[in-house]
Motif scaffolding. Structure first.
Motif, PDB file in Angstrom:
ATOM      1  N   VAL A  17      -1.167 -10.974  11.009  1.00  0.00           N
ATOM      2  CA  VAL A  17      -0.876  -9.879  10.088  1.00  0.00           C
ATOM      3  C   VAL A  17       0.325  -9.102  10.602  1.00  0.00           C
ATOM      4  N   GLU A  18       1.320  -8.946   9.764  1.00  0.00           N
ATOM      5  CA  GLU A  18       2.472  -8.132  10.127  1.00  0.00           C
ATOM      6  C   GLU A  18       2.637  -7.014   9.120  1.00  0.00           C
ATOM      7  N   GLN A  19       3.067  -5.869   9.580  1.00  0.00           N
ATOM      8  CA  GLN A  19       3.202  -4.735   8.669  1.00  0.00           C
ATOM      9  C   GLN A  19       4.523  -4.024   8.916  1.00  0.00           C
ATOM     10  N   ARG A  20       5.062  -3.472   7.872  1.00  0.00           N
ATOM     11  CA  ARG A  20       6.267  -2.663   7.972  1.00  0.00           C
ATOM     12  C   ARG A  20       6.155  -1.495   7.006  1.00  0.00           C
ATOM     13  N   LEU A  57       3.752   0.772   2.496  1.00  0.00           N
ATOM     14  CA  LEU A  57       3.391  -0.099   3.607  1.00  0.00           C
ATOM     15  C   LEU A  57       3.352  -1.530   3.103  1.00  0.00           C
ATOM     16  N   VAL A  60       0.848  -1.191   0.000  1.00  0.00           N
ATOM     17  CA  VAL A  60       0.000   0.000   0.000  1.00  0.00           C
ATOM     18  C   VAL A  60       0.880   1.237   0.000  1.00  0.00           C
ATOM     19  N   VAL A  71       2.349  -5.321   3.936  1.00  0.00           N
ATOM     20  CA  VAL A  71       1.524  -6.090   4.867  1.00  0.00           C
ATOM     21  C   VAL A  71       1.623  -7.568   4.537  1.00  0.00           C
TER      22      VAL A  71
END
Lengths: 341, 341
Positions: A157-160, A147, A139, A149
């Motif tokens: 769910v992991e996001q960086r 972003l 995203v 995901v």
DNA sequence: CTTGGCACTCGCAGACCGAGAGTGCTACCG
DNA sequence: CGGTAGCACTCTCGGTCTGCGAGTGCCAAG
């Protein structure tokens, strides 16, 4: 000397001590358990058990208390895991099934164990390393931030967030997204790194920088074992029922539990035990703050095997059969839920 | 009778009591603070302060201890928030800036406050209701299950799984995804519901069922205020330094803190206070388990205003100026971080 | 090997007591 | 009238002492 009776005596001592929280003497023992012999005989057996290191007396003229070693024998040879009642099992199942997402499942599980065992409960999030990736989403947020995901098949769910060198190109991002998902879908980490690297090669040199950073951040995220999270509940139980259970304050215990590192080490050590339900008693935890606590844990997972652990932590003087039963039951339902989602 | 001096005496009592944890007598008071009068005079003032309900004596012949009301006056009129040192501020900033995602930011913040105040720290996740949506992602998982992922501008990610009546059509899902994102991008919940409803109308009757369920689940998720999560840290501090601070056991305190409901109520009540840093002392918490604890909280948020709270919880006999300074400082950095991400 | 008896040890709870801290009161002073 | 000094009083805290009871270990007998 009948070894059988000695073990009976040891079992009786553990059971009585767990129930009453007071050192148990020879007289009380013959009264509460039908051992068919006199206190004096029991005393002889107790002397032998003490000699062997299974029990100890706090003061010269007090009853006996099981040692860590005594509990170990009790757990390994003397106790039978008592199954939960049918209504209990049903309650567990329906409570866990109402969860709306993974966070909720974990949250409910940990509360449930705390409730069932009246101790501190711990649940480890499904390991990223051992999960399969279900989806990767990119995203763009702002012109130079992306972003990333990651969604696993256990629902985690992991996001960086990634800062890019150049402005983001919508089309490029879309293309990368498609490629990534083709590349990773359903694979585990172990099978992944190679595939991701070849992916980089498939893009034009101008874009390699972006692709490489995305790949890097994905790999970093998956590799972060330190990031494995654990959730606790029921610490109040320590203070409530166990307040008197700890000779010192319970400060050190709380400190140890807040140290994620300590918990993670123990959980991963216990993952290597062969038994389905693994128990660490007192000193076996190898941690100064946990000398008077025991861990009861077991793995849960999907159809492919264990992916993380759940457990309960209480004073060494805990109800081992009951705790083991509760932990095992919750783990089973947890496995079933994760497989079904 | 000099009212000024009485307040000086009250301040001195609070400060000494916080420092020593022992009831403070008239002699000690004149020795430690340069009040320029004799103990006998102080005694008269103390009698008046006791009459007015600001202090009390545990036993007939012990020193005085501040009451909740006394602490209240101290906080409102007598204390000045002492700013942190420049190195401290820098340490806070750099520690928080290293966070990789929202979970990490929250986690670091709560540990930081626990560390700075040596008390229990609490951080509320950014409210979904007051955040703006950044992105909605739809991921088909299996033929009849749809994973709905919401990402807010504060970096929070929420997910829900949806079971559909009919098999999923890839194209339809893609179309819906685009439409949803056009529809929601950057809007807050309050502006959202209307827009989502009109969206449903834009689809063919055959698909309305799917669209409606997606819209419903989004609205449900956003509406779940009960789902607002809070994170705690530093409970061990209660047992360590505060072990002696609670006349009863600290069991009830831990129980109260585990009750998310209690915490949420307090935090939302405090959100309505006008002061930037809000304080609840002892009985003001309106909870039996927290009679001897005080809450110090403040809001943090993005440029549009507060979206959640951070705070510290400790014995009523806490260092209010220091705690307020620490909480305020962390909240400011938190606000800055969220705005910048 | 088991049992009954018995002397012994030791922790625990209650009683007692003196010391010390702190107060409230009263009389006195500027 | 506010501040001060002195004094008697109260109350907690810590220490010591003591009797009780629980429980043991040992020994001699069954």
């Amino acid at each position: 000397m009948s070894d059988d009776r000695r073990l009976d005596v040891l079992r009786a001592i553990v059971e009585d001590y767990v129930a009453t929280r007071e050192p148990v003497g020879s007289r009380a023992l013959v009264e509460r358990h039908m051992l068919g012999v006199s206190p004096a005989t029991i005393r002889n057996d107790m002397a032998a058990l003490e000699e062997a290191g299974y029990i100890a007396q706090p003061h010269t003229s007090a009853g006996r208390v099981p040692t860590d070693k005594g509990y170990r024998v009790f757990v390994d040879r003397l106790s039978t895991v008592k199954p939960l009642s049918a209504p209990e099992r049903r309650a567990i199942g329906s409570f866990l099934e109402d969860a709306v997402d993974l966070d909720d499942v974990v949250d409910r599980s940990v509360r449930l164990i705390a409730q069932l065992t009246q101790q501190v409960a711990v649940v480890q999030y499904p390991s990223l390393r051992r999960s399969a990736l279900r989806h990767i989403e990119l995203v763009p947020v702002g012109p130079r931030h992306l972003l990333v995901v990651l969604i696993t098949d256990t629902g985690r769910v992991e996001q960086r967030t990634l800062e890019t060198d150049a402005e983001l190109d919508e089309l490029l991002v879309a293309r990368l997204r498609v490629q990534l998902n083709v590349c990773v879908a359903g694979r585990r980490l172990s099978e992944l790194t190679g595939a991701l690297d070849t992916l980089t090669a498939a893009f034009e040199p101008v874009h390699v920088s972006l692709v490489a950073s995305v790949v890097t951040i994905i790999e970093e995220t998956l590799a972060q074992e330190s990031e494995e999270r654990v959730v606790l509940a029921g610490t109040a139980n320590l203070a409530r029922v166990g307040g008197a259970d700890f000779v010192g304050t319970l400060g050190p215990v709380l400190e140890a539990l807040e140290e994620q590192v300590v918990l993670m080490r123990l959980l991963s050590e216990m993952a290597e035990d062969e038994a389905t339900v693994s128990v660490r008693i007192g000193r076996e935890t190898q941690h100064a703050g946990l000398l008077e606590t025991s861990f009861v844990t077991t793995g849960y997972g999907d159809e492919h095997g264990a992916i993380a652990r759940v457990g309960s932590i209480g004073p060494t003087r805990m109800d081992y059969p009951g705790t083991m039963a509760a932990v095992r039951a919750v783990a089973r339902y947890l496995t079933r839920i994760l497989a079904g989602s």
